[in-house]
Design a protein around this motif. Sequence first.
Motif, PDB file in Angstrom:
ATOM      1  N   GLU A  89       0.419 -27.447 -22.193  1.00  0.00           N
ATOM      2  CA  GLU A  89       1.284 -26.397 -21.733  1.00  0.00           C
ATOM      3  C   GLU A  89       0.548 -25.134 -21.778  1.00  0.00           C
ATOM      4  OE1 GLU A  89       4.927 -26.919 -23.863  1.00  0.00           O
ATOM      5  OE2 GLU A  89       5.433 -28.931 -22.748  1.00  0.00           O
TER       6      GLU A  89
ATOM      7  N   CYS B 229       0.056 -22.766 -25.338  1.00  0.00           N
ATOM      8  CA  CYS B 229       0.370 -23.941 -26.121  1.00  0.00           C
ATOM      9  C   CYS B 229       0.855 -23.161 -27.379  1.00  0.00           C
ATOM     10  CB  CYS B 229      -0.963 -24.760 -26.462  1.00  0.00           C
ATOM     11  SG  CYS B 229      -0.812 -25.868 -27.761  1.00  0.00           S
ATOM     12  N   LYS B 230       2.218 -23.433 -27.816  1.00  0.00           N
ATOM     13  CA  LYS B 230       2.815 -22.791 -28.932  1.00  0.00           C
ATOM     14  C   LYS B 230       2.683 -23.925 -30.054  1.00  0.00           C
ATOM     15  CE  LYS B 230       6.257 -20.353 -26.072  1.00  0.00           C
ATOM     16  NZ  LYS B 230       7.499 -20.037 -25.946  1.00  0.00           N
TER      17      LYS B 230
ATOM     18  N   LEU C 190       3.148 -32.993 -34.898  1.00  0.00           N
ATOM     19  CA  LEU C 190       3.490 -33.551 -33.792  1.00  0.00           C
ATOM     20  C   LEU C 190       3.491 -35.151 -33.981  1.00  0.00           C
ATOM     21  CD1 LEU C 190       4.511 -33.305 -30.899  1.00  0.00           C
ATOM     22  CD2 LEU C 190       2.196 -33.341 -30.337  1.00  0.00           C
TER      23      LEU C 190
ATOM     24  N   ALA D 211       5.618 -26.034 -31.053  1.00  0.00           N
ATOM     25  CA  ALA D 211       5.821 -27.097 -30.322  1.00  0.00           C
ATOM     26  C   ALA D 211       4.868 -28.236 -30.739  1.00  0.00           C
ATOM     27  CB  ALA D 211       5.483 -27.078 -28.892  1.00  0.00           C
ATOM     28  N   VAL D 212       3.465 -27.977 -31.307  1.00  0.00           N
ATOM     29  CA  VAL D 212       2.464 -29.312 -31.573  1.00  0.00           C
ATOM     30  C   VAL D 212       2.395 -29.363 -33.053  1.00  0.00           C
ATOM     31  CG1 VAL D 212       1.661 -28.851 -29.383  1.00  0.00           C
ATOM     32  CG2 VAL D 212       0.756 -27.568 -31.309  1.00  0.00           C
TER      33      VAL D 212
ATOM     34  N   LYS E  30       7.466 -34.858 -35.317  1.00  0.00           N
ATOM     35  CA  LYS E  30       8.301 -34.690 -34.192  1.00  0.00           C
ATOM     36  C   LYS E  30       8.348 -36.188 -33.335  1.00  0.00           C
ATOM     37  CE  LYS E  30       7.622 -30.167 -33.279  1.00  0.00           C
ATOM     38  NZ  LYS E  30       7.032 -29.656 -34.545  1.00  0.00           N
TER      39      LYS E  30
ATOM     40  N   ARG F 107       2.232 -31.486 -24.616  1.00  0.00           N
ATOM     41  CA  ARG F 107       2.646 -30.336 -25.142  1.00  0.00           C
ATOM     42  C   ARG F 107       1.377 -29.254 -25.425  1.00  0.00           C
ATOM     43  NH1 ARG F 107       7.590 -31.994 -29.142  1.00  0.00           N
ATOM     44  NH2 ARG F 107       8.590 -33.322 -28.044  1.00  0.00           N
TER      45      ARG F 107
ATOM     46  N   PHE G 237       4.566 -36.300 -25.411  1.00  0.00           N
ATOM     47  CA  PHE G 237       4.452 -35.466 -26.672  1.00  0.00           C
ATOM     48  C   PHE G 237       2.939 -34.844 -26.736  1.00  0.00           C
ATOM     49  CE2 PHE G 237       7.495 -38.461 -27.698  1.00  0.00           C
ATOM     50  CZ  PHE G 237       8.476 -38.090 -28.741  1.00  0.00           C
TER      51      PHE G 237
END
Length: 597
Positions: free
Chosen positions: A101, A104-105, A112, A108-109, A42, A98, A95
């Motif tokens: 958060e 934490c999903k 990364l 999303a990571v 990402k 994330r 980045f």
Amino acid sequence: MSTVDEFPPQPISVLTAELVESLKERAQEVLSYLVETNSITKYFNDAASLSGFRNVLGLTTQGQLDSDLLSKPDELFGAYHDTVSLTEYSDYRPFVARFFEEPCKKSAVENLMAPGMPFFIVHSTGTSGGSLKCYPKYRHPERMSTSTSHVMKASNPVSKNGGKNCIVYSLLGRQVVTALDTDGQVDQRMLVCLMSTGTVRMFNDMVADRDPFYQTLKLPNNSSPLAVSYIPNYRSMLLVHALFAVQERQLGLINTMFTTVLRDFCHTIGNNWDTILDCIESGKIPDLEGIDHVRESLERYFKADPKRTAELRTLDTKAPGWFTKVWPNLHTVFAISSGPFVMPVPEIRKYIGSEIPLNTLGINCSEAFLALPYDQRDPSLYKVVGSDEIIEFLPEDAPEESQYVTQTWNVEVGKRYEVILTTRDGLWRFRLNDIVEVVGFDPCDGQPIIHYVQRRDGGFRVANETTTEDQLCQVVLSASESLGNVSEFCAAADYRKTVPRYAFFIELQDGSATSASAVAQVQAALFEQNDNYRREALAGKIGTPVIRVVRQGTFGEYREWKVRKDNIAAGQIKVPTVVFNHEVLEFLEERVIEEFS
């Protein structure tokens, strides 16, 4: 990395054409690996600093690369050099955030910074007083982890003669980040911890979920059971390590990472000698803060040994090098002793003697592994690691822009550079903010041999001058005759008078004292080190420096206080050479016992 019995050739000052070509080929090989591997991430696909590089690569929205450029490593490296801009932590913070958060999903990571999920998340120690920085850390193929593997094996070797190692490190973290899958189920737990902690865990595949089991183990070549590394209290951890180490007659190696921690360890043994012997004789571990959760595991391995106690009671703990009587087979101590960490060495030598090698394992920062020791006879000499990451150099006096970055084969002996990192873990041309000086090249593979100098932003000023960390260290060393035997120090701006001045907080060894001439010697040393300081002082803009002697044990107390306050694992806390943080200054000022001005 040299051993005690193997010393490398003298560094050369000019690279041969063959060595230049070898360095280029390795750098191109590493870059090709990083581009092929990390181009799916990402960060690589979204970061503004890499937009030009992505365009040159022809990266598609599906993450497909221009295979023609990948087959031309020289052109690929040229494109990298010309299009990738310098980055700082602020580029990565959105980045990394994330991971923290709620919830934490995984989506999303994952992928990364590098492919997959990180094994752990490293956090900085916050030495400078700023907010902690965090970076995800991933597993990598063995061929791209040679330096880490080498250091891990050297730091805790298996003796052919049954010798034991006392390894002072922590396995604790600040928190555990739990990543959830699309169904809301736990996919992976990642420990947020220091680099030393995470590196040990990843090398040994120690996941956080199995900590209760690890706490019951004792490695055959270690003096202490693993449970000691799960003690959060700094003083308690050192004392329990001391109990097991002193009990073990076959101890051959001590590893504390830094001389400051080694000094605390020596003090722990010396100041608690009678208590330690009573415990060894009875086989009982004293009531200490922070050990209740591992007491059962500790007691399982700590047995009464009256014979060992009787032997130890005959020792003269005032004799120079008396640790060699405690451990007749002690042959190596690992602790970084370059830069400001040279200060505790004379005091440490009173314990371990003059013959025991005081070695280092290298420069390993939160961002990457930077360098290995080149020659153990000179603890300030390091060899840049070029096998796992791309390490570049920005001349200290050049504009802070990517076009001025130079490569390992173009650096010049005698010049200073800021280190720039492109890493397996997804940093691209990251400014490390550390200044090194090139002193030569390894004639075997051409890698630069460096001295670590200081942080780029590590100095301070009170007028129109800037005094660096390196200059401050040289001042204290130059004035050591009148300052006394300084074990540790730090400096700060002092605004208690109309004209600002430098304050040096110093801690002295036993029996040492500061003389009245110390202030004049410190001032003279500052004049010699820094022409701008001299000019401003003679103009009346900077007052005469003040020497503030703190009580013995202050810097050890600071490390314990820092562990408690910031929830940082014990064993890797460093006192900043220059102190700006008001809370730290208050801590030091409360412990001042004498002042010279």
